[in-house]
Motif scaffolding. Structure first.
Motif, PDB file in Angstrom:
ATOM      1  N   ILE A 134      19.728  32.545  -6.173  1.00  0.00           N
ATOM      2  CA  ILE A 134      20.880  31.976  -6.868  1.00  0.00           C
ATOM      3  C   ILE A 134      21.843  31.342  -5.861  1.00  0.00           C
ATOM      4  O   ILE A 134      22.305  30.203  -6.042  1.00  0.00           O
ATOM      5  CB  ILE A 134      21.614  33.054  -7.696  1.00  0.00           C
ATOM      6  N   ASP A 135      22.143  32.073  -4.802  1.00  0.00           N
ATOM      7  CA  ASP A 135      23.061  31.560  -3.772  1.00  0.00           C
ATOM      8  C   ASP A 135      22.505  30.312  -3.096  1.00  0.00           C
ATOM      9  O   ASP A 135      23.242  29.357  -2.806  1.00  0.00           O
ATOM     10  CB  ASP A 135      23.336  32.635  -2.716  1.00  0.00           C
ATOM     11  N   LEU A 136      21.201  30.315  -2.847  1.00  0.00           N
ATOM     12  CA  LEU A 136      20.551  29.165  -2.210  1.00  0.00           C
ATOM     13  C   LEU A 136      20.690  27.923  -3.094  1.00  0.00           C
ATOM     14  O   LEU A 136      21.015  26.831  -2.602  1.00  0.00           O
ATOM     15  CB  LEU A 136      19.074  29.471  -1.963  1.00  0.00           C
ATOM     16  N   CYS A 137      20.462  28.086  -4.396  1.00  0.00           N
ATOM     17  CA  CYS A 137      20.581  26.950  -5.320  1.00  0.00           C
ATOM     18  C   CYS A 137      22.030  26.465  -5.413  1.00  0.00           C
ATOM     19  O   CYS A 137      22.279  25.250  -5.456  1.00  0.00           O
ATOM     20  CB  CYS A 137      20.053  27.336  -6.701  1.00  0.00           C
ATOM     21  N   ASN A 138      22.970  27.389  -5.428  1.00  0.00           N
ATOM     22  CA  ASN A 138      24.377  26.992  -5.454  1.00  0.00           C
ATOM     23  C   ASN A 138      24.755  26.227  -4.193  1.00  0.00           C
ATOM     24  O   ASN A 138      25.479  25.221  -4.245  1.00  0.00           O
ATOM     25  CB  ASN A 138      25.268  28.227  -5.603  1.00  0.00           C
ATOM     26  N   GLU A 139      24.263  26.703  -3.064  1.00  0.00           N
ATOM     27  CA  GLU A 139      24.545  26.049  -1.782  1.00  0.00           C
ATOM     28  C   GLU A 139      23.985  24.635  -1.744  1.00  0.00           C
ATOM     29  O   GLU A 139      24.621  23.707  -1.214  1.00  0.00           O
ATOM     30  CB  GLU A 139      23.935  26.878  -0.650  1.00  0.00           C
ATOM     31  N   LYS A 140      22.795  24.445  -2.346  1.00  0.00           N
ATOM     32  CA  LYS A 140      22.126  23.143  -2.317  1.00  0.00           C
ATOM     33  C   LYS A 140      22.468  22.279  -3.529  1.00  0.00           C
ATOM     34  O   LYS A 140      21.945  21.168  -3.669  1.00  0.00           O
ATOM     35  CB  LYS A 140      20.605  23.344  -2.259  1.00  0.00           C
ATOM     36  N   ASP A 141      23.329  22.786  -4.414  1.00  0.00           N
ATOM     37  CA  ASP A 141      23.708  22.077  -5.641  1.00  0.00           C
ATOM     38  C   ASP A 141      22.478  21.788  -6.498  1.00  0.00           C
ATOM     39  O   ASP A 141      22.275  20.673  -6.986  1.00  0.00           O
ATOM     40  CB  ASP A 141      24.441  20.777  -5.305  1.00  0.00           C
ATOM     41  N   ILE A 142      21.660  22.810  -6.678  1.00  0.00           N
ATOM     42  CA  ILE A 142      20.446  22.723  -7.497  1.00  0.00           C
ATOM     43  C   ILE A 142      20.621  23.631  -8.706  1.00  0.00           C
ATOM     44  O   ILE A 142      21.056  24.782  -8.576  1.00  0.00           O
ATOM     45  CB  ILE A 142      19.209  23.162  -6.694  1.00  0.00           C
ATOM     46  N   LYS A 143      20.269  23.140  -9.876  1.00  0.00           N
ATOM     47  CA  LYS A 143      20.366  23.960 -11.084  1.00  0.00           C
ATOM     48  C   LYS A 143      19.182  24.921 -11.120  1.00  0.00           C
ATOM     49  O   LYS A 143      18.025  24.492 -11.057  1.00  0.00           O
ATOM     50  CB  LYS A 143      20.365  23.084 -12.342  1.00  0.00           C
ATOM     51  N   LEU A 144      19.449  26.206 -11.230  1.00  0.00           N
ATOM     52  CA  LEU A 144      18.402  27.220 -11.338  1.00  0.00           C
ATOM     53  C   LEU A 144      18.213  27.605 -12.796  1.00  0.00           C
ATOM     54  O   LEU A 144      19.183  27.900 -13.496  1.00  0.00           O
ATOM     55  CB  LEU A 144      18.780  28.454 -10.513  1.00  0.00           C
ATOM     56  N   VAL A 145      16.964  27.584 -13.254  1.00  0.00           N
ATOM     57  CA  VAL A 145      16.655  28.014 -14.615  1.00  0.00           C
ATOM     58  C   VAL A 145      15.478  28.978 -14.566  1.00  0.00           C
ATOM     59  O   VAL A 145      14.688  28.972 -13.620  1.00  0.00           O
ATOM     60  CB  VAL A 145      16.333  26.814 -15.536  1.00  0.00           C
ATOM     61  N   ALA A 159       9.344  34.571  -2.296  1.00  0.00           N
ATOM     62  CA  ALA A 159       9.756  33.428  -3.116  1.00  0.00           C
ATOM     63  C   ALA A 159      11.006  32.775  -2.529  1.00  0.00           C
ATOM     64  O   ALA A 159      11.114  31.539  -2.473  1.00  0.00           O
ATOM     65  CB  ALA A 159      10.026  33.881  -4.552  1.00  0.00           C
ATOM     66  N   TYR A 160      11.938  33.588  -2.089  1.00  0.00           N
ATOM     67  CA  TYR A 160      13.162  33.051  -1.482  1.00  0.00           C
ATOM     68  C   TYR A 160      12.840  32.227  -0.231  1.00  0.00           C
ATOM     69  O   TYR A 160      13.317  31.087  -0.087  1.00  0.00           O
ATOM     70  CB  TYR A 160      14.104  34.195  -1.119  1.00  0.00           C
ATOM     71  N   HIS A 161      12.042  32.784   0.667  1.00  0.00           N
ATOM     72  CA  HIS A 161      11.715  32.068   1.904  1.00  0.00           C
ATOM     73  C   HIS A 161      10.867  30.828   1.622  1.00  0.00           C
ATOM     74  O   HIS A 161      11.029  29.802   2.285  1.00  0.00           O
ATOM     75  CB  HIS A 161      10.989  32.999   2.876  1.00  0.00           C
ATOM     76  N   ARG A 162      10.000  30.936   0.623  1.00  0.00           N
ATOM     77  CA  ARG A 162       9.187  29.769   0.259  1.00  0.00           C
ATOM     78  C   ARG A 162      10.093  28.637  -0.232  1.00  0.00           C
ATOM     79  O   ARG A 162       9.919  27.475   0.147  1.00  0.00           O
ATOM     80  CB  ARG A 162       8.189  30.162  -0.831  1.00  0.00           C
ATOM     81  N   ALA A 163      11.052  28.966  -1.080  1.00  0.00           N
ATOM     82  CA  ALA A 163      11.987  27.960  -1.586  1.00  0.00           C
ATOM     83  C   ALA A 163      12.846  27.402  -0.458  1.00  0.00           C
ATOM     84  O   ALA A 163      13.051  26.187  -0.364  1.00  0.00           O
ATOM     85  CB  ALA A 163      12.865  28.567  -2.676  1.00  0.00           C
ATOM     86  N   LYS A 164      13.357  28.270   0.397  1.00  0.00           N
ATOM     87  CA  LYS A 164      14.233  27.857   1.491  1.00  0.00           C
ATOM     88  C   LYS A 164      13.517  26.863   2.410  1.00  0.00           C
ATOM     89  O   LYS A 164      14.079  25.830   2.795  1.00  0.00           O
ATOM     90  CB  LYS A 164      14.685  29.073   2.284  1.00  0.00           C
ATOM     91  N   ASN A 165      12.270  27.156   2.747  1.00  0.00           N
ATOM     92  CA  ASN A 165      11.503  26.254   3.608  1.00  0.00           C
ATOM     93  C   ASN A 165      11.244  24.919   2.918  1.00  0.00           C
ATOM     94  O   ASN A 165      11.357  23.852   3.530  1.00  0.00           O
ATOM     95  CB  ASN A 165      10.174  26.902   4.003  1.00  0.00           C
ATOM     96  N   PHE A 166      10.902  24.976   1.630  1.00  0.00           N
ATOM     97  CA  PHE A 166      10.598  23.755   0.894  1.00  0.00           C
ATOM     98  C   PHE A 166      11.823  22.859   0.777  1.00  0.00           C
ATOM     99  O   PHE A 166      11.723  21.624   0.871  1.00  0.00           O
ATOM    100  CB  PHE A 166      10.076  24.120  -0.499  1.00  0.00           C
ATOM    101  N   LEU A 167      12.982  23.464   0.592  1.00  0.00           N
ATOM    102  CA  LEU A 167      14.206  22.694   0.402  1.00  0.00           C
ATOM    103  C   LEU A 167      14.714  22.053   1.685  1.00  0.00           C
ATOM    104  O   LEU A 167      15.672  21.281   1.656  1.00  0.00           O
ATOM    105  CB  LEU A 167      15.292  23.572  -0.210  1.00  0.00           C
ATOM    106  N   ASP A 168      14.080  22.344   2.795  1.00  0.00           N
ATOM    107  CA  ASP A 168      14.413  21.633   4.035  1.00  0.00           C
ATOM    108  C   ASP A 168      14.007  20.168   3.950  1.00  0.00           C
ATOM    109  O   ASP A 168      14.556  19.318   4.656  1.00  0.00           O
ATOM    110  CB  ASP A 168      13.705  22.281   5.231  1.00  0.00           C
TER     111      ASP A 168
END
Length: 377
Positions: free
Chosen positions: A244-255, A103-112
């Motif tokens: 959580i760290d990825l969302c903070n880095e990208k300024d994305i709200k995680l819910v 899930a982390y890698h999927r999100a990281k790739n998508f957020l590129d």
């Protein structure tokens, strides 16, 4: 001297052959990854389309809400309904049996390629530990109706240590040949001619189902007297915090959200996630305990497989409730798109509603235009 020249020539030939072999291997490996990725029929083209990566081809920075999780997520929230009702763009990027590292890698790739305002994590994947096999070694599918998009990673995965699983998750996020090796037996000619994804999945990752199989246990599956907590695997916990760290880095709200699931959810899991949410100051909605948010939900009509996943009516009810949260709780406004970008979403919504809900395109267009006049006035 002659011997030296012969050896040099031989070494150069060997190096050249090794280079050629490496290039061919990489090409075949990447191609195999694309071929083996699970496909579903797209409403717009009637051709097999790569479900998992189809949303990756959405135009850059046009998605405001990304929903991440396993089959509970992609059976529970309908992005095209959110677009029609609210003018907010969203998509689902998870898959069956997704682990937290995946899930982390999927999100990281998508957020590129995207800069969403909100990342919604469906929490059932926090407790997923990979594929399950019966005594005969046969894969037990998470979503029985969708065996073609099930995940046939070898039983070896269940024996990997944390480091090996992390490496496998990172590799599979880019080149999932290993994960989908079982699909060699299922490939069709149409799939072989549709290796790459050229357009986004019309439903933006949501899978529909008209099947109705009631959940027979009613409301007794959540015992509020049970105060115990379900443990989370240490590797899953590690990657939860990386998200959580990825969302903070990208300024994305995680819910966090949990879909209604009488089969896979219980009070102990709820207690664990509630504590995680409080500790990390995250909004958390569990539709298994917040039944007041979906007052018309009916376990005898709204599940497709005896309580594990929602069908179309169940997903529509949950989506309608979540739309209110997106607007009122998280403060999202209609997505700012150009006229051309908005038309792409509108056309796909028309196709999706007609093919899956027998709703004429003309009626869908009228609703879209009426709502969008209000959104963009």
């Amino acid at each position: 001297m002659m011997t030296f020249m012969k050896n040099k020539k031989k070494n150069l030939c060997g190096l050249r052959n090794a280079l050629i072999f490496t290039i061919i291997f990489i090409f075949l490996f990447v191609t195999a990854s694309n071929v083996l990725l699970p496909k579903v029929k797209d409403d717009a083209t009637n051709k097999p389309i790569n479900m998992i990566r189809s949303c990756d081809v959405l135009e850059k920075d046009t998605v405001d809400v990304v929903i991440l999780g396993n089959s509970n997520a992609y059976r529970g929230i309908n992005p095209m309904k959110i677009w029609m009702d609210c003018g907010i763009t969203s998509c689902l990027i998870g898959h069956s049996f997704i682990s937290e590292p995946e899930a982390y890698h999927r999100a990281k790739n998508f957020l590129d390629n995207q800069s969403p305002k909100l990342l919604v994590l469906e929490t059932d994947c926090l407790f997923d530990t990979g594929n399950t096999f019966d005594e005969q070694g046969k894969l037990i599918y998470e979503d029985e109706e969708d065996k073609e998009i099930g995940f046939g990673i070898s039983k070896i995965k269940n024996k990997l240590d944390d480091t090996e699983e992390e490496i496998l998750a990172a590799l599979d996020s880019k080149y999932p040949t290993i994960k989908f090796n079982y699909r060699w037996k299922q490939l069709t000619l149409k799939e072989l001619t549709n290796v790459t994804t050229k357009r986004a999945f019309t439903s933006r990752g949501f899978l529909t189902s008209k099947h109705v199989k009631p959940f027979v246990y009613g409301d007794t599956y959540m015992d509020k007297k049970d105060k115990a907590k379900e443990p989370i695997d240490s590797l899953h916990s590690k990657y939860f915090y990386k998200i959580i760290d990825l969302c903070n880095e990208k300024d994305i709200k995680l819910v966090l959200v949990t879909m209604p699931s009488g089969y896979s959810w219980n009070m102990r899991k709820h207690n664990t996630v509630s504590e995680l949410a409080k500790e990390n100051n995250l909004s958390y909605i569990d539709f298994n305990t917040r039944t007041d948010l979906i007052p018309t939900f009916d376990w005898t009509k709204d599940t497709k497989d005896e309580g594990l996943h929602l069908n179309n009516t169940g997903a529509s009810k949950v989506t309608a409730s979540y739309e209110k949260l997106l607007k009122n709780e998280y403060g999202l406004k209609p997505t700012e798109l150009t006229d051309e970008q908005r038309e792409v979403w509108n056309k796909d919504t028309e196709i999706f509603c007609e093919n899956n809900f027998n709703f004429p395109k003309e009626k869908t267009r009228k609703i879209l235009e009426k709502n969008q006049r209000k959104f963009y006035k």
